[in-house]
Design a protein around this motif. Structure first.
Motif, mmCIF file in Angstrom:
data_model
loop_
_atom_site.group_PDB
_atom_site.id
_atom_site.type_symbol
_atom_site.label_atom_id
_atom_site.label_comp_id
_atom_site.label_asym_id
_atom_site.label_seq_id
_atom_site.Cartn_x
_atom_site.Cartn_y
_atom_site.Cartn_z
ATOM 1 N N PRO A 153 0.862 -1.224 0.246
ATOM 2 C CA PRO A 153 0.021 -0.102 -0.104
ATOM 3 C C PRO A 153 0.938 1.306 0.041
ATOM 4 N N GLN A 154 2.078 1.297 0.813
ATOM 5 C CA GLN A 154 2.555 2.512 0.726
ATOM 6 C C GLN A 154 3.558 2.888 -0.410
ATOM 7 N N VAL A 155 3.552 1.859 -1.382
ATOM 8 C CA VAL A 155 4.150 2.207 -2.615
ATOM 9 C C VAL A 155 3.198 2.930 -3.536
ATOM 10 N N ARG A 156 1.863 2.690 -3.471
ATOM 11 C CA ARG A 156 0.934 3.290 -4.379
ATOM 12 C C ARG A 156 0.645 4.757 -3.517
ATOM 13 N N ASN A 157 0.564 4.676 -2.247
ATOM 14 C CA ASN A 157 0.200 5.980 -1.554
ATOM 15 C C ASN A 157 1.247 6.205 -0.314
ATOM 16 N N PRO A 158 2.138 6.994 -0.491
ATOM 17 C CA PRO A 158 3.252 7.187 0.644
ATOM 18 C C PRO A 158 2.771 7.403 1.962
ATOM 19 N N ALA A 159 1.576 8.012 2.030
ATOM 20 C CA ALA A 159 0.762 8.445 3.227
ATOM 21 C C ALA A 159 0.425 7.111 4.209
ATOM 22 N N VAL A 160 0.562 6.098 3.485
ATOM 23 C CA VAL A 160 0.211 4.691 4.116
ATOM 24 C C VAL A 160 1.176 4.667 5.366
ATOM 25 N N SER A 161 2.610 4.951 4.988
ATOM 26 C CA SER A 161 3.550 4.769 5.855
ATOM 27 C C SER A 161 3.481 5.620 7.205
ATOM 28 N N ALA A 162 2.860 6.849 7.037
ATOM 29 C CA ALA A 162 2.561 7.474 8.161
ATOM 30 C C ALA A 162 1.488 6.866 8.947
ATOM 31 N N VAL A 163 0.606 6.077 8.527
ATOM 32 C CA VAL A 163 -0.367 5.534 9.069
ATOM 33 C C VAL A 163 0.205 4.198 10.108
ATOM 34 N N LEU A 164 1.078 3.604 9.139
ATOM 35 C CA LEU A 164 1.691 2.639 9.867
ATOM 36 C C LEU A 164 2.596 2.969 10.834
ATOM 37 N N ALA A 165 3.154 4.180 10.922
ATOM 38 C CA ALA A 165 4.165 4.790 11.773
ATOM 39 C C ALA A 165 3.322 5.091 13.072
ATOM 40 N N GLU A 166 1.990 5.544 12.866
ATOM 41 C CA GLU A 166 1.406 6.052 13.843
ATOM 42 C C GLU A 166 0.574 4.949 14.625
ATOM 43 N N MET A 167 0.341 3.612 13.957
ATOM 44 C CA MET A 167 -0.272 2.437 14.646
ATOM 45 C C MET A 167 0.596 2.063 15.934
ATOM 46 N N THR A 198 -10.627 -11.096 17.982
ATOM 47 C CA THR A 198 -10.592 -9.932 18.735
ATOM 48 C C THR A 198 -9.483 -9.327 18.237
ATOM 49 N N PHE A 199 -8.510 -9.806 17.981
ATOM 50 C CA PHE A 199 -7.282 -9.468 17.589
ATOM 51 C C PHE A 199 -7.387 -8.589 16.071
ATOM 52 N N ALA A 200 -8.178 -9.233 15.219
ATOM 53 C CA ALA A 200 -8.337 -8.732 13.999
ATOM 54 C C ALA A 200 -9.373 -7.335 14.117
ATOM 55 N N GLU A 201 -10.253 -7.381 15.173
ATOM 56 C CA GLU A 201 -11.068 -6.239 15.383
ATOM 57 C C GLU A 201 -10.082 -4.763 16.061
ATOM 58 N N GLN A 202 -9.420 -5.344 16.850
ATOM 59 C CA GLN A 202 -8.465 -4.317 17.406
ATOM 60 C C GLN A 202 -7.439 -3.810 16.423
ATOM 61 N N MET A 203 -7.074 -4.740 15.764
ATOM 62 C CA MET A 203 -5.976 -4.128 14.512
ATOM 63 C C MET A 203 -6.962 -3.348 13.650
ATOM 64 N N THR A 204 -7.933 -3.634 13.272
ATOM 65 C CA THR A 204 -8.939 -2.607 12.526
ATOM 66 C C THR A 204 -9.188 -1.314 13.065
ATOM 67 N N ALA A 205 -9.548 -1.341 14.355
ATOM 68 C CA ALA A 205 -9.791 -0.138 15.108
ATOM 69 C C ALA A 205 -8.750 0.727 15.245
ATOM 70 N N GLU A 206 -7.144 0.105 15.293
ATOM 71 C CA GLU A 206 -6.175 0.954 15.487
ATOM 72 C C GLU A 206 -5.933 1.611 14.208
ATOM 73 N N ARG A 207 -6.032 0.764 13.223
ATOM 74 C CA ARG A 207 -5.633 1.182 11.798
ATOM 75 C C ARG A 207 -6.687 2.663 11.639
ATOM 76 N N GLU A 208 -7.800 2.467 11.941
ATOM 77 C CA GLU A 208 -8.773 3.535 11.700
ATOM 78 C C GLU A 208 -8.464 4.733 12.663
ATOM 79 N N ARG A 209 -7.968 4.538 13.729
ATOM 80 C CA ARG A 209 -7.492 5.651 14.599
ATOM 81 C C ARG A 209 -6.451 6.130 14.047
ATOM 82 N N ALA A 210 -5.398 5.599 13.392
ATOM 83 C CA ALA A 210 -4.034 5.955 12.892
ATOM 84 C C ALA A 210 -4.518 6.880 11.684
ATOM 85 N N ILE A 211 -5.619 6.370 10.989
ATOM 86 C CA ILE A 211 -5.987 6.987 9.693
ATOM 87 C C ILE A 211 -6.505 8.320 10.020
ATOM 88 N N GLU A 212 -7.431 8.171 11.079
ATOM 89 C CA GLU A 212 -7.910 9.644 11.336
ATOM 90 C C GLU A 212 -6.912 10.651 11.847
#
Length: 504
Positions: free
Chosen positions: A421-435, A463-477
């Protein structure tokens, strides 16, 4: 990255030293957008503007180049095949190398950065966060003003968001990513005692289980069919990820939906199968107390016939337990749930070494670093039998054990390049860094299931999948609040075709 090191995937705040997480993310998004005289090593300094953060000593052509890494098994190779030819071709130049384990190196890099004493060249061992976030925080400087990276043997492998940021090249791939870390390595002596053919891979999970059952007691009551490093959660996470891929998963995130796949059927099947091997008594009973090195030592001592681990396994044996190599080591394809040909996925190879923004001899550091991808050095690198070199074709005529060569051929057939994902959109790297880190993580869930029969691992995976999803959404925001255009859709790839290399 070889397993002479530890790759950290937790939070990234520490990677920036005194820089806050939000400033780090903002900077990441703003920025992320052998032979002695190979022609692509020619420097092109003098007419271009220096990259951001370039030290004043970047153009010096004499003195000591400082180099930090974690590759202990490659010490002799580096000294004899990389540094010695380089210093011979550069009178007045020396190389001062410092080798540390991953955690120690991460601490040393943090301290060095705060005191303006970073080495000229170093790896990322011990540093949290994506390369893009570290580039954005000013850790490194471009190397394309010092050397002709685009014209080098790896020029066609360079990718935005991985090696190139904001149009500038910062690093090069040194190792191939057509590998996986669940390769069934065999004690051929025990296989022969049990009348198990080490040359024929059991294709399906059932056939693999049958082979392990046949191996039970091949060398007495103290010899077990298989050993795993179950004390190491990262090992268990990688093992389950790979087993899930043999059941049809594409990885932790499904490229078709962008959703975390930890609670999907392939992951459930993989966990059930792994636990069934323990229930059937096919795993070394002390596996829970072993990390990866302990498991290798037990395997080398003849206590187990099979050990699923990475391509560097045989190279480590050659250095630490050479008698095990002489006794006989074999390799199989990883089995799949239904016996079909394996299809595993890895991301394209990233950068291994980087020139520090504080480098006093940046030009020399860049020239030395680029020699890592010279075909002659790549051939020597293959001889260490660690992670395969990025120029995998050199393995064919390199001085390697036949089993290592066979395994590289297996991995070339089994591993595909996944979309990033971060190759197509470098901003993904910022999300991964924030998570931030989610606990218990995948490896801890597997560990609990192996040690506690009452563990509700199915619910834990959900639960882990749900928590990862929620953390990614928080980082995206959070990242979007800094002005980045990024969303869950960046993890979806409608053009992705299962079983094929994704064209980045």
């Amino acid at each position: 990255m070889t397993k002479g090191s530890t790759m950290s995937r937790s939070t990234t705040a520490s990677a920036a030293g005194t820089i806050s997480r939000r400033r780090l993310i903002g900077a990441a998004f703003a920025t992320a957008g052998g032979t002695v005289a190979a022609p692509w090593l020619t420097g092109c300094t003098g007419s271009q503007e220096p990259g951001q953060g370039v030290a004043s000593g970047g153009g010096e052509t004499t003195g000591a180049v400082t180099w930090w890494d974690q590759f202990r098994p490659l010490t002799t190779l580096f000294e004899e095949e990389l540094f010695a030819p380089f210093t011979a071709a550069h009178p007045g130049v020396t190389v001062e190398r410092r080798e540390m384990d991953g955690p120690s190196m991460g601490q040393a890099l943090q301290l060095g950065r705060r005191s303006n004493q970073l080495p000229d060249v170093h790896s990322l061992a011990g540093l949290d966060g994506s390369p893009a976030s570290l580039v954005g925080a000013g850790w490194f400087q471009p190397i394309d003003e010092f050397v002709d990276v685009e014209g080098s043997p790896v020029g066609e492998l360079l990718l935005d968001g991985i090696h190139r940021f904001d149009g500038r090249v910062y690093t090069v791939p040194v190792f191939s990513s057509r590998w996986h870390d669940a390769i069934p390595w065999l004690n051929t002596e025990l296989c022969e005692r049990a009348d198990v053919d080490p040359e024929t891979s059991p294709g399906s999970w059932d056939a693999f289980r049958a082979a392990l059952q046949q191996l039970r007691g091949a060398g007495g009551d103290d010899v077990h069919p298989m050993v795993i490093g179950a004390k190491d959660p990262s090992y268990l996470a990688s093992l389950l990820n790979r087993l899930a891929q043999t059941a049809g998963a594409a990885g932790a995130v499904d490229p078709r939906t962008g959703e975390y796949a930890y609670a999907s059927e392939p992951y459930l099947q993989a966990m059930e199968w792994l636990l069934s091997l323990q229930t059937d008594g096919l795993l070394h009973p002390s596996s829970a107390s072993m990390d990866t090195r302990d498991a290798r030592a037990r395997w080398a001592a003849g206590e187990a016939a099979v050990y699923p681990w990475g391509p560097w396994f045989i190279g480590g044996l050659k250095v630490q337990e050479p008698e095990a190599v002489e006794r006989g080591v074999g390799v199989w394809h990883i089995p799949t749930v239904d016996g079909s040909d394996p299809v595993l996925y890895s991301e394209p190879p990233g950068g291994t070494f980087w020139v520090s923004s504080q480098a006093q001899r940046a030009q020399l550091g860049a020239e030395l670093m680029l020699r890592l991808v010279d075909p002659e050095f790549q051939r020597s690198l293959a001889s260490a039998m660690d992670q395969p070199p990025v120029l995998t074709e050199v393995v064919a005529d390199a001085e390697v054990h036949p089993t290592y060569r066979t395994n590289v051929e297996y991995m070339a057939a089994d591993v595909r390049m996944a979309p990033v994902p971060q190759v197509r959109n470098p901003a993904v790297s910022a999300v991964l860094a924030e998570m931030g880190e989610v606990t218990p993580g995948l490896g801890q869930i597997v560990q609990a299931a192996l040690t506690d029969g009452s563990s509700d691992w199915r619910s834990a995976l959900t639960t882990f999948a749900e928590q990862m999803t929620a953390e990614r959404e928080r980082a995206i925001e959070s990242v979007a609040g800094d002005g980045a255009e990024v969303g869950v859709e960046d993890w979806r790839f409608e053009d992705w075709t299962p079983g094929e290399d994704h064209q980045q």
